[in-house]
Every structure is written in C-alpha cells, then in structure tokens.
Design a protein around this motif. Structure first.
Motif, mmCIF file in Angstrom:
data_model
loop_
_atom_site.group_PDB
_atom_site.id
_atom_site.type_symbol
_atom_site.label_atom_id
_atom_site.label_comp_id
_atom_site.label_asym_id
_atom_site.label_seq_id
_atom_site.Cartn_x
_atom_site.Cartn_y
_atom_site.Cartn_z
ATOM 1 N N GLY A 1 0.823 -1.197 0.000
ATOM 2 C CA GLY A 1 0.000 0.000 0.000
ATOM 3 C C GLY A 1 0.860 1.252 0.000
ATOM 4 O O GLY A 1 2.072 1.198 -0.254
ATOM 5 N N GLY A 2 0.231 2.365 0.288
ATOM 6 C CA GLY A 2 0.921 3.650 0.294
ATOM 7 C C GLY A 2 1.235 4.117 1.698
ATOM 8 O O GLY A 2 1.086 3.386 2.682
ATOM 9 N N LEU A 3 1.675 5.353 1.813
ATOM 10 C CA LEU A 3 2.037 5.917 3.105
ATOM 11 C C LEU A 3 0.814 6.135 3.991
ATOM 12 O O LEU A 3 0.873 5.942 5.206
ATOM 13 C CB LEU A 3 2.788 7.242 2.916
ATOM 14 N N ARG A 4 -0.292 6.536 3.385
ATOM 15 C CA ARG A 4 -1.475 6.861 4.187
ATOM 16 C C ARG A 4 -2.329 5.641 4.488
ATOM 17 O O ARG A 4 -3.033 5.620 5.491
ATOM 18 C CB ARG A 4 -2.315 7.903 3.440
ATOM 19 N N ARG A 5 -2.267 4.636 3.617
ATOM 20 C CA ARG A 5 -3.057 3.435 3.856
ATOM 21 C C ARG A 5 -2.274 2.213 3.390
ATOM 22 O O ARG A 5 -1.941 2.099 2.221
ATOM 23 C CB ARG A 5 -4.412 3.485 3.125
#
Length: 229
Positions: free
Chosen positions: A117-121
């Motif tokens: 996933g990414g940094l926020r999720r």
C-alpha cells in the motif's frame, strides 16, 4: 521488513446470512453473533499462537483468514501442534456451540510477508500460491468441512490421519494438487478397521453421516444406514 516465510494459512467461510434488514432487533442479533464468533476465533488463535489476518463481511459472505508462522510466532512442529488443531477446534466449536457450518481450507508453504500500500493506507499481507490454494480449498464443492494440501498432510502425518480426495487445479500450480481431509481423534478411531478391503467411498460416506448425527440440531432423530454387500 518484507520477507519470505513458511506459513500455515487458513481460510474459514461461515455458512450464515449477513443481510442488514434495517430492523434494529434483527440486525443487533446478527452483530452480536458476528462479535461472538470473532471473539471465539481470536481466543483459539491466541491459545495456539496464531494471528487473525482478516475478518471479511461482504456480499460474498463471511470469511476469516488466519496465519501461523509470522515473525515472532514460528514454532517447531507448528502444523501438527498448532495450525491444524486450531482449524479443527474452530470447526467443531462453530458447529457445536454456534450451530453454524463452515468450510475451511488450510495450506503450508513459502509466502511473501510484508506491508503493501501507500504511506497513508497500507496493511500487512501474506501472498503466494499457498495462500491462493487455501482460498481455493475453502470454496471447493467437495469440501466436507476442512480440506488441506499435501504439505500440511506431510507435516502432520505422524499425529493425524487423512482422507484423500480427488486432486484439483489451482492457480500457481502446473500440476493437479492433491487434497486431503484431516481426521479428529474420534474419526481416527472410526477409520481403524482391520482386514477391510475396498469400500473407501462407503466408509467416507459413513463418516459424513456420523458427523451429521453428532452435530445435527435434531439429536434425538434416528438414522438408518443400509449398505449392500
């Protein structure tokens, strides 16, 4: 950090309806039931040192995914002493305490473990052919309750007996995949029949009938089985 680990993966699909009706009383009963099921599964996983990967409730039904063998939770004889006993305990508890049927698929093998996933999720996942196979076994039309792959059978063969089922096609495997049904302590005694030749199909059917007689809600109902020689 991401890594490749030998993991026991278990998919559990519950045979219940999860339709939100909009009626507070009915919906509350459903939510309480799901909560009790999750609490039971977490208690079993904690007892055997496993992890709950996901508890999914969507239009396809209710599915739980559990793993054994993640970092900090890998043990000698993990499959026969922890993973497989946990699957049997969950299966039997759902039937006897909740009156709910389920289908479980379990496998053992090398999988990717790490965050995606990414940094926020993002989330921690296990990915690989053994994981896909566990889901495939869970959804198999021939699933009698619990199905496992050959890796589980080999790892647990000294402590469990297994019934062999026809091999299946599965994503990530070039050849047909052998599948097996593990036997509980009671079922192992049922299968210890000496000097009995053939009749594997009939014996398997007798075991299935025995399960139904043990776990059915109508426990006082009589059953008659006729087998022609």
């Amino acid at each position: 950090d991401a890594e490749i680990r030998s993991v026991y993966t278990m998919f559990i699909k519950l045979d219940i309806s999860c339709i939100i009706t909009g009626y507070t009383f009915k919906d509350k009963r459903l939510f309480l039931l799901l909560n009790d099921i999750m609490a039971m599964v977490l208690a079993v996983l904690d007892q055997y040192r496993g992890h709950l990967r996901q508890f999914i409730v969507d239009d396809k039904g209710v599915v739980l995914i559990a793993t054994f063998g993640l970092r900090g939770a890998s043990f000698p004889n993990m499959v026969p002493e922890k993973g497989l006993p946990a699957a049997i305990t969950i299966y039997e508890t759902l039937q006897m305490d909740f009156g709910i049927d389920c289908a479980i698929g379990a496998t053992y093998g090398k999988v990717f473990c790490g965050a995606v996933g990414g940094l926020r999720r993002h989330e921690y996942v296990v990915l690989g052919p053994p994981v896909n196979l566990a889901a495939r076994l869970m959804c198999s039309d021939n699933n009698p309750g619990i199905l496992v792959d050959d890796a589980v059978r080999q790892a647990a063969s000294e402590r469990f007996d297994f019934l062999s089922y026809p091999p299946i096609k599965a994503k990530g495997y070039s050849d047909l995949v052998p599948i097996f049904e593990p036997q509980s302590i009671i079922e192992r005694n049922w299968n210890k029949i000496e000097h009995f030749v053939g009749r594997e199909k009939e014996l398997r059917r007798m075991i299935q009938i025995g399960k139904q007689m043990v776990f059915t809600e109508k426990k006082k109902k009589a059953h008659m089985v006729l087998i022609e020689a």
